[in-house]
Write a protein that holds these residues in place. Structure first.
Motif, PDB file in Angstrom:
ATOM      1  N   VAL A 188       0.835  -1.078  -0.014  1.00 59.64           N
ATOM      2  CA  VAL A 188       0.031   0.096   0.097  1.00 59.64           C
ATOM      3  C   VAL A 188       0.976   1.478  -0.076  1.00 59.64           C
ATOM      4  CG1 VAL A 188      -1.852   1.147   1.105  1.00 59.64           C
ATOM      5  CG2 VAL A 188      -1.642  -1.289   1.208  1.00 59.64           C
ATOM      6  N   LEU A 189       0.643   2.166  -0.834  1.00 58.12           N
ATOM      7  CA  LEU A 189       1.366   3.312  -1.075  1.00 58.12           C
ATOM      8  C   LEU A 189       0.413   4.619  -0.192  1.00 58.12           C
ATOM      9  CD1 LEU A 189       2.149   3.381  -4.569  1.00 58.12           C
ATOM     10  CD2 LEU A 189       3.750   2.890  -2.768  1.00 58.12           C
ATOM     11  N   LEU A 190      -0.812   4.502  -0.495  1.00 55.70           N
ATOM     12  CA  LEU A 190      -1.596   5.733   0.267  1.00 55.70           C
ATOM     13  C   LEU A 190      -2.908   5.044   0.426  1.00 55.70           C
ATOM     14  CD1 LEU A 190      -0.708   8.650  -2.537  1.00 55.70           C
ATOM     15  CD2 LEU A 190       0.149   8.566  -0.148  1.00 55.70           C
ATOM     16  N   SER A 191      -3.275   5.698   1.717  1.00 58.24           N
ATOM     17  CA  SER A 191      -4.729   5.407   1.811  1.00 58.24           C
ATOM     18  C   SER A 191      -5.643   6.516   2.565  1.00 58.24           C
ATOM     19  CB  SER A 191      -4.960   3.969   2.639  1.00 58.24           C
ATOM     20  OG  SER A 191      -6.288   3.587   2.935  1.00 58.24           O
ATOM     21  N   PRO A 192      -6.699   7.079   1.900  1.00 59.16           N
ATOM     22  CA  PRO A 192      -7.377   8.248   2.596  1.00 59.16           C
ATOM     23  C   PRO A 192      -7.689   7.925   3.763  1.00 59.16           C
ATOM     24  CG  PRO A 192      -8.558   7.294   0.592  1.00 59.16           C
ATOM     25  CD  PRO A 192      -7.321   6.378   0.730  1.00 59.16           C
ATOM     26  N   ILE A 193      -8.308   8.854   4.572  1.00 59.99           N
ATOM     27  CA  ILE A 193      -9.089   8.852   5.783  1.00 59.99           C
ATOM     28  C   ILE A 193     -10.462   9.524   5.365  1.00 59.99           C
ATOM     29  CG2 ILE A 193      -9.300   9.755   8.342  1.00 59.99           C
ATOM     30  CD1 ILE A 193      -6.375  10.060   8.290  1.00 59.99           C
ATOM     31  N   ASN A 194     -11.393   8.496   5.121  1.00 56.07           N
ATOM     32  CA  ASN A 194     -12.699   9.068   4.854  1.00 56.07           C
ATOM     33  C   ASN A 194     -13.524   9.127   5.971  1.00 56.07           C
ATOM     34  OD1 ASN A 194     -12.589   9.304   2.064  1.00 56.07           O
ATOM     35  ND2 ASN A 194     -12.315   7.088   1.896  1.00 56.07           N
ATOM     36  N   PRO A 195     -14.676   9.898   6.033  1.00 57.23           N
ATOM     37  CA  PRO A 195     -15.763   9.879   7.214  1.00 57.23           C
ATOM     38  C   PRO A 195     -16.084   8.479   7.867  1.00 57.23           C
ATOM     39  CG  PRO A 195     -16.364  11.492   6.038  1.00 57.23           C
ATOM     40  CD  PRO A 195     -15.267  10.595   5.095  1.00 57.23           C
ATOM     41  N   SER A 196     -16.230   7.528   6.761  1.00 58.82           N
ATOM     42  CA  SER A 196     -16.598   6.103   7.177  1.00 58.82           C
ATOM     43  C   SER A 196     -15.542   5.418   7.882  1.00 58.82           C
ATOM     44  CB  SER A 196     -16.916   5.340   5.820  1.00 58.82           C
ATOM     45  OG  SER A 196     -15.827   5.473   4.921  1.00 58.82           O
ATOM     46  N   ALA A 215      -8.148  18.184  -3.427  1.00 55.55           N
ATOM     47  CA  ALA A 215      -6.999  18.779  -2.843  1.00 55.55           C
ATOM     48  C   ALA A 215      -6.574  17.676  -1.527  1.00 55.55           C
ATOM     49  CB  ALA A 215      -7.050  20.201  -2.242  1.00 55.55           C
ATOM     50  N   ILE A 216      -5.046  17.358  -1.456  1.00 54.26           N
ATOM     51  CA  ILE A 216      -4.937  16.476  -0.567  1.00 54.26           C
ATOM     52  C   ILE A 216      -3.627  17.072   0.387  1.00 54.26           C
ATOM     53  CG2 ILE A 216      -5.684  14.715  -1.844  1.00 54.26           C
ATOM     54  CD1 ILE A 216      -1.887  14.794  -1.820  1.00 54.26           C
ATOM     55  N   VAL A 217      -3.740  16.371   1.696  1.00 56.82           N
ATOM     56  CA  VAL A 217      -2.574  16.603   2.415  1.00 56.82           C
ATOM     57  C   VAL A 217      -2.204  15.264   2.641  1.00 56.82           C
ATOM     58  CG1 VAL A 217      -4.129  17.208   4.409  1.00 56.82           C
ATOM     59  CG2 VAL A 217      -1.739  17.765   4.451  1.00 56.82           C
ATOM     60  N   GLN A 218      -0.795  14.925   2.726  1.00 54.73           N
ATOM     61  CA  GLN A 218      -0.301  13.728   3.248  1.00 54.73           C
ATOM     62  C   GLN A 218       0.505  13.659   4.567  1.00 54.73           C
ATOM     63  OE1 GLN A 218       2.048  11.175   0.452  1.00 54.73           O
ATOM     64  NE2 GLN A 218       1.252  12.501  -1.254  1.00 54.73           N
ATOM     65  N   PHE A 268       0.022   9.260  12.359  1.00 52.36           N
ATOM     66  CA  PHE A 268      -1.573   8.862  12.034  1.00 52.36           C
ATOM     67  C   PHE A 268      -2.462   9.891  13.243  1.00 52.36           C
ATOM     68  CE2 PHE A 268      -0.370   5.932  15.333  1.00 52.36           C
ATOM     69  CZ  PHE A 268      -1.590   5.966  16.261  1.00 52.36           C
ATOM     70  N   GLN A 269      -1.835  10.206  14.420  1.00 48.89           N
ATOM     71  CA  GLN A 269      -2.891  10.898  15.379  1.00 48.89           C
ATOM     72  C   GLN A 269      -3.289  12.262  14.846  1.00 48.89           C
ATOM     73  OE1 GLN A 269      -1.645  10.382  19.437  1.00 48.89           O
ATOM     74  NE2 GLN A 269      -2.834   8.536  19.253  1.00 48.89           N
ATOM     75  N   GLU A 270      -2.262  12.905  14.303  1.00 45.31           N
ATOM     76  CA  GLU A 270      -2.423  14.319  13.776  1.00 45.31           C
ATOM     77  C   GLU A 270      -3.239  14.089  12.533  1.00 45.31           C
ATOM     78  OE1 GLU A 270      -2.091  17.063  14.940  1.00 45.31           O
ATOM     79  OE2 GLU A 270      -1.993  18.356  12.982  1.00 45.31           O
ATOM     80  N   ALA A 271      -2.986  13.160  11.660  1.00 44.07           N
ATOM     81  CA  ALA A 271      -3.867  12.917  10.479  1.00 44.07           C
ATOM     82  C   ALA A 271      -5.366  12.617  10.737  1.00 44.07           C
ATOM     83  CB  ALA A 271      -3.384  11.577   9.520  1.00 44.07           C
ATOM     84  N   VAL A 272      -5.888  11.897  11.639  1.00 46.10           N
ATOM     85  CA  VAL A 272      -7.105  11.564  12.089  1.00 46.10           C
ATOM     86  C   VAL A 272      -7.782  12.650  12.673  1.00 46.10           C
ATOM     87  CG1 VAL A 272      -6.825   8.989  12.230  1.00 46.10           C
ATOM     88  CG2 VAL A 272      -6.644  10.307  14.418  1.00 46.10           C
ATOM     89  N   ALA A 277      -9.710  19.769   8.150  1.00 46.69           N
ATOM     90  CA  ALA A 277      -8.941  19.551   6.807  1.00 46.69           C
ATOM     91  C   ALA A 277      -9.730  20.450   5.538  1.00 46.69           C
ATOM     92  CB  ALA A 277      -9.020  18.174   6.446  1.00 46.69           C
ATOM     93  N   GLY A 278     -11.011  20.792   6.131  1.00 48.90           N
ATOM     94  CA  GLY A 278     -11.685  21.559   5.101  1.00 48.90           C
ATOM     95  C   GLY A 278     -11.936  21.205   3.965  1.00 48.90           C
ATOM     96  N   GLN A 279     -11.498  21.669   2.664  1.00 46.02           N
ATOM     97  CA  GLN A 279     -11.674  21.111   1.454  1.00 46.02           C
ATOM     98  C   GLN A 279     -10.616  19.938   1.016  1.00 46.02           C
ATOM     99  OE1 GLN A 279     -14.243  21.940  -1.134  1.00 46.02           O
ATOM    100  NE2 GLN A 279     -15.097  22.763   0.595  1.00 46.02           N
ATOM    101  N   GLN A 280      -9.537  19.821   2.003  1.00 42.58           N
ATOM    102  CA  GLN A 280      -8.634  18.726   1.591  1.00 42.58           C
ATOM    103  C   GLN A 280      -8.879  17.246   2.198  1.00 42.58           C
ATOM    104  OE1 GLN A 280      -5.345  20.792   3.953  1.00 42.58           O
ATOM    105  NE2 GLN A 280      -4.319  21.033   1.941  1.00 42.58           N
ATOM    106  N   LYS A 281      -8.604  16.433   1.425  1.00 41.43           N
ATOM    107  CA  LYS A 281      -8.541  15.100   1.821  1.00 41.43           C
ATOM    108  C   LYS A 281      -7.307  14.738   2.363  1.00 41.43           C
ATOM    109  CE  LYS A 281     -11.618  12.545   1.255  1.00 41.43           C
ATOM    110  NZ  LYS A 281     -12.665  11.945   2.129  1.00 41.43           N
ATOM    111  N   VAL A 282      -7.388  14.258   3.584  1.00 42.25           N
ATOM    112  CA  VAL A 282      -6.058  13.413   4.300  1.00 42.25           C
ATOM    113  C   VAL A 282      -5.733  12.112   3.907  1.00 42.25           C
ATOM    114  CG1 VAL A 282      -5.151  13.346   6.545  1.00 42.25           C
ATOM    115  CG2 VAL A 282      -6.652  15.126   6.273  1.00 42.25           C
TER     116      VAL A 282
END
Ligand SMILES: NC(=O)c1ccc[n+]([C@@H]2O[C@H](COP(=O)([O-])OP(=O)(O)OC[C@H]3O[C@@H](n4cnc5c(N)ncnc54)[C@H](OP(=O)(O)O)[C@@H]3O)[C@@H](O)[C@H]2O)c1
Length: 342
Positions: free
Chosen positions: A35-43, A305-308, A314-318, A325-330
């Protein structure tokens, strides 16, 4: 390998841990994917909190979307070959460095598409596509009302509307989002901060009401849209943003006005991507995912728009993904090649 694991449900920052776990063995028909990247979705956050439509047996990793590279294949696998960049369909547990999954759940990524765009090409794009092209089966010239129209899904719906030439009534709660909607070709905008939804809808539809709607807010707003459905109209409720981060059970209800529902014979229906996916032939889900990857690659669809964040942060990311994150996907970065983290 490293994996983000939760052993009990609760607040993601408290119950998630970065653990070392063994790489799973490969069975016939399966592939091992790095796995390279996986987003944090509301689900994902709902699942960790124990309030999602599917709760895995614990311990488990969250995550249902991402991009990776095939590292090995099991006996009898014809393709994809080792080294192919792929996205996952109908796959859980993606918040880890490696996952094993059946090869028919992997869809190759076009060469020109970058990793972040590929990593976010499934959950929201397929939701927008399936709601509009499959379940509502919108044709050229049809009208669709959507709530939270400036959300990630909402913006994808607007772009699909340009592709497939259906028209949109877009409900937002902040006037400054109107520009986003107009720039994406939205036909009508209703801002509930300074406009009466019912009066505007009645004027737009000459008193008839809307025939098709998709709603991801629920609560009072969703109920008000349902009250303004045309006779035999259909509203698909696919999210409940009004209940996010709420604990009061009253915040999870949607007060439908019974007489209107009865006499309009309207339908208010829940809609959930994993159930839609399982209700379709897998070949069609794969074809739709491929079509969306091609649209992203050609520029017909714009990725968010994304932020990685490196998975160790992960704690900061979640925390960021949970509202700030506004309009950005983490995105969580699981690649050992840290140059992939900006
Ligand atoms: N059923 C499914 O299979 C499925 C699949 C994908 C997504 N979803 C759901 O769809 C929803 C949207 O997801 P997303 O990733 O597109 O979200 P997102 O990009 O985080 O967007 C959230 C948007 O909703 C607006 N919003 C938040 N709370 C609101 C409220 N109470 N009333 C009105 N607007 C509100 C926000 O506006 P502000 O800027 O004003 O805060 C923002 O524009 C989520 O609930 C998600 O879980 C469901």
């Amino acid at each position: 390998m490293k994996a983000l694991i939760f052993r009990e449900t609760g607040e993601p920052k408290s119950v998630l841990n970065l653990a070392e776990i063994p790489t799973p063995p490969l069975a016939p028909g399966e592939a091992l994917v790095r796995v390279l990247l996986s987003p944090i979705n509301p689900s994902d956050q709902h699942m960790v909190r124990g309030r999602y439509g599917y709760q895995p047996e614990l311990p488990a990793s969250p995550g249902a979307e991402g991009v990776g590279i095939v590292e090995a294949v099991g006996p009898g696998v014809q393709g994809p070959s080792v080294g192919t960049r792929v996205v996952f369909v109908d796959t859980w547990n993606t918040w880890r460095e490696q996952i094993v999954c059946p090869v028919d759940r992997l869809v190759p990524v076009p060469d020109g598409l970058d990793d972040p765009a590929a990593a976010t090409s499934y959950t929201n794009p397929l939701t927008a596509w399936a709601l509009t092209r499959s379940t509502h089966n919108l044709k050229e010239g049809d009208w669709l009302l959507q709530t939270a129209a400036a959300s990630s899904v909402g913006k994808l719906v607007l772009q699909l509307a340009q592709q497939y030439r259906f028209k949109t009534i877009n409900v937002i709660r902040r006037r400054d989002q109107e520009t986003i909607i107009r720039n994406l070709g939205g036909n009508e905008v209703i801002c509930t901060a300074d406009e009466d939804l019912k009066a505007h809808l009645q004027a737009l539809t000459a008193g008839k009401g809307v025939e098709r709607a998709i709603d991801c807010v629920a609560g009072e707003l969703g109920a008000e849209v349902a009250r303004n459905l045309a006779p035999a109209g259909t509203m698909l409720v696919y999210g409940a943003l009004s209940s996010h981060r709420q604990t009061d059970p009253a915040k999870f209800t949607m007060p439908l006005f019974a007489p209107r529902l009865i006499y309009s014979t309207a339908t208010v229906r829940g809609w959930w991507l994993p159930r839609w996916v399982r209700s379709q032939p897998l070949a069609e889900v794969r074809a739709a995912t491929s079509e969306l990857l091609t649209m992203l690659s050609s520029g017909a669809l714009t990725p968010p728009a994304i932020v990685q964040y490196s998975c160790k942060d992960f704690q900061e990311a979640v925390r960021l993904a949970d509202g700030e994150a506004g309009q950005q996907k983490v995105l969580l970065n699981f690649s050992k090649d840290r140059s992939r983290v900006p």
